[in-house]
Design an enzyme around this catalytic site. Structure first.
Site: not given
Ligand code: NAI
Length: 648
Positions: A147, A76, A122, A125
């Site tokens: 993260e 992200a 991300g 993910e």
């Protein structure tokens, strides 16, 4: 793109969408104005509009891939996380990603992520939301959910899907440690469906996505472990591990991740209170700050105006030179390694082989790295190298004599570097014909593990040489920190005064283990006296003399040296050492204020370095002390810590 492909949605900024003759939609992410792909809000919005478009005109399948050389997706946009400071904005950010990836997971057509290069946070993910994942077999393909290292959690479906795909044991390990796995390992643990060679990747993706195979998920036992009634058992084991690693609860994120998995099946939207507490925790802010500091150091290397080093010559095959040579060979450079003692070269080659086996794993790559590391007792490589690093015995006369001997053999534009830790680089270069080429490239021990390298400038240094050194450190994936040529540079100057202060506490009657305990409780990875023993008390003594003068050296330090107790290497120092471990016994309770006193000495010296311009600003000083000494990252750096707590 092949000639059969047609452009499907021409108005996109970050993606291109094409359709091939089998009806497969190929969605290529190539984020505008960026060297890497990040899932910024702009990219996420565009992805949503692509899904709208595909829903209106369904493809036979969707393959998501990257248009960047650098890899698949780097995660992200961290800056967007840094802007989150209340529950509402945190929840909105998470909800957007969670729902978008849910749409991908619910797509009526098969979906596949074709992963080449890094696939982080991300990015993973997103890949997990696809029905299939293929990993391209190349060394830089790495998958991770890092993260936790930023004090946050994988909130876009990772905590929910990863345990289903690879089983909770391996998934928790990945999520709680932030560790990455390579392509082959990812396939063997079930994180991806298969590994494919780069040349065949596109073909394999087309075949796989239309192949109709059921999606992969964990085996029976692992599925059972993911059952709501069994989860608490596994969670208890994991919690015990977390408590052992972080007994003082300095890092909340791993516990939050575990709770979200057990109680909410990895759905953070069901735990807004956890989002709130994490988004407001000092630790989270400080870890995000440390991430930005790290990026700033990386930028010195990324933006260096110099070609990468291809040929390196290292003189001195001891602890440091041998390991620097090994690391450079592992990273692809051709390295010649010189020492007056052939046996030291052979020992260095042995250590290099161990490093290559551990890090490279693949037999051919190990052999290629070994072939790149060439023993060179006569120093033939000096005349061919763009960079020559000296890492011989710490003695100014011997180093100067070496420089006299080799200067005429250097290539005209070669850079000469010294790895000295305590001598003046300017002074070492005093007899050189060309002083502009001499720079300090100061590595820390152990070379393969320590992330920081100080780049030491003298008043006569040529900027091209400096750029070359920065580029070289970047090639090694290390963090370069520009510093001025002052005693101890930044890191050792700060460390020395902190260690001496700890020793003064021993002079005043405190036990070594009690002093160390105070700093462990503060969050340091190792107590100062154990660290002094590890570095070597002779070395600390020399550094201390340079920085603090003979008269202010602690009595206990001189007493140990009088008895020839040098610390770990002699088996005795502040501790008795056995089997490579300090025998600490039980530590007493540290008196109140002890940690503040010691950390105060460290911070004072850090401030002193900033005042004297050793580094350009306070943030760089914080970065240097964190990455050079392991200063508790969750505190955000010594100067940041003082500013935020006003400890004097
Ligand atoms: P070391 O004693 O392990 O290795 C030095 C090597 O240099 C020996 O193998 C010796 O045979 C060789 N040597 C000496 N004179 C030579 C010459 N004229 N020509 C060719 N080879 C010669 O020393 P270490 O620990 O690797 O330190 C090397 C340098 O790195 C020193 O300047 C030291 O201050 C610096 N350094 C050391 C650190 C450490 O923790 N050991 C950390 C950071 C820097």
């Amino acid at each position: 793109m092949t000639t059969a492909d047609i452009v499907d949605a021409p108005t996109l900024e970050h993606f291109t969408l094409t359709r091939d003759k089998q009806g497969i939609a190929w969605l290529c992410l190539d984020m505008a104005d960026s060297a890497v792909n990040r899932l910024s809000s702009g990219v996420m919005q565009e992805l949503a509009s692509v899904l709208d478009h595909l829903s209106a005109q369904p493809p036979s399948a969707l393959v998501i891939h990257s248009g960047k050389e650098s890899g698949f997706i780097a995660g992200a946009d961290i800056d967007e996380f840094s802007g989150v400071n209340d529950a509402e904005s945190g929840l909105a950010l998470i909800a957007r990603g969670w729902r978008l990836f849910d749409r991908i997971a619910a797509a009526p057509w098969p979906t596949l992520a074709l992963i080449r290069g890094h696939c982080l946070g991300g990015g993973l993910e997103l890949a997990l939301a696809c029905r299939y994942r293929l990993a391209v077999d190349q060394p830089d393909t790495r998958l991770s959910l890092p993260e936790v290292r930023l004090g946050i959690f994988p909130g876009w479906g990772g905590m929910h899907r990863l345990p289903r795909v690879m089983g909770p044991v391996a998934a928790l390990d990945m999520m709680l440690s932030g560790r990455s796995v390579g392509a082959r390992r990812a396939a063997s643990v079930g994180l991806v469906d298969a590994v494919v060679p780069p040349r065949l990747a596109r073909h394999a993706a087309a075949q796989h996505v239309l192949g109709g195979k059921p999606p992969r998920h964990a085996g029976r036992l692992q599925q059972w472990l993911n059952h709501p009634q069994v989860k608490p058992l596994l969670a208890r084991l994991s919690r015990r591990k977390i408590d052992k690693q972080d007994p003082r609860g300095h890092y909340p994120a791993p516990r939050v991740i575990l709770d979200m998995w057990v109680q909410h099946d990895g759905n953070p939207l069901k735990a807004p209170e956890q989002i709130e507490s994490l988004s407001q925790a000092d630790t989270t802010r400080n870890l995000l700050r440390v991430f930005h500091l790290q990026e700033r150091l990386k930028d010195f290397g990324r933006h260096a105006q110099a070609d990468p080093v291809q040929r390196l010559h290292v003189i001195g095959a001891g602890t440091m030179g041998g390991d620097i040579a090994a690391l450079a060979a592992m990273k692809g450079m051709r390295v010649t390694l010189q020492d007056q003692d052939r046996q030291r070269i052979a020992q260095a080659q042995g250590r290099a082989a161990d490093l290559f086996r551990k890090r490279l794993k693949d037999k051919r790559r190990i052999q290629a790295a070994l072939d790149r590391l060439v023993p060179d007792p006569a120093g033939h490589g000096i005349g061919h190298a763009e960079l020559v690093i000296e890492a011989i015995t710490e003695d100014a006369d011997i180093k100067r004599a070496l420089f006299r001997d080799i200067e005429a053999r250097l290539k005209p534009d070669a850079v000469l570097a010294t790895n000295t830790s305590s001598l003046s680089v300017t002074d070492l270069g005093s007899e050189l014909q060309n002083r502009a080429r001499l720079i300090g490239i100061h590595f820390f021990n152990p070379v393969a593990r320590m992330p920081l390298v100080e780049i030491v400038s003298t008043g006569t240094l040529d900027d091209e040489a400096r750029q070359k050194a920065l580029a070289f450190v970047h090639q090694l994936d290390k963090l370069p920190l520009p510093v001025l040529d002052t005693p101890g540079f930044l890191v050792n100057a700060v460390l020395a005064l902190y260690l001496l202060e700890a020793m003064r506490c021993v002079d005043e009657g405190l036990g070594a283990a009690t002093v160390d305990q105070a700093m462990l409780e503060f969050g340091m990875p190792m107590g100062p006296l154990e660290l002094a023993d590890t570095v070597g008390l002779d070395i600390v003594h020399d550094a201390g003399r340079h920085l603090a003068g003979d008269n202010s050296l602690p009595r206990c330090l001189s007493a140990h040296l009088d008895r020839n107790e040098l610390g770990k290497k002699s088996g005795r120092g502040f501790y008795v050492w056995a089997g490579g471990k300090a025998q600490k016994g039980t530590a007493g309770t540290p008196p109140p204020g002890l940690a503040d006193r010691l950390i105060g000495a460290l911070i004072d010296q850090t401030e002193e370095c900033v005042r004297h311009g050793v580094v350009d600003d306070a943030d760089l000083a914080d970065a240097g002390v964190i990455f050079g000494t392991g200063f508790a990252p969750f505190r955000g750096g010594p100067l940041h810590y003082r500013a935020s707590t006003q400890v004097d």
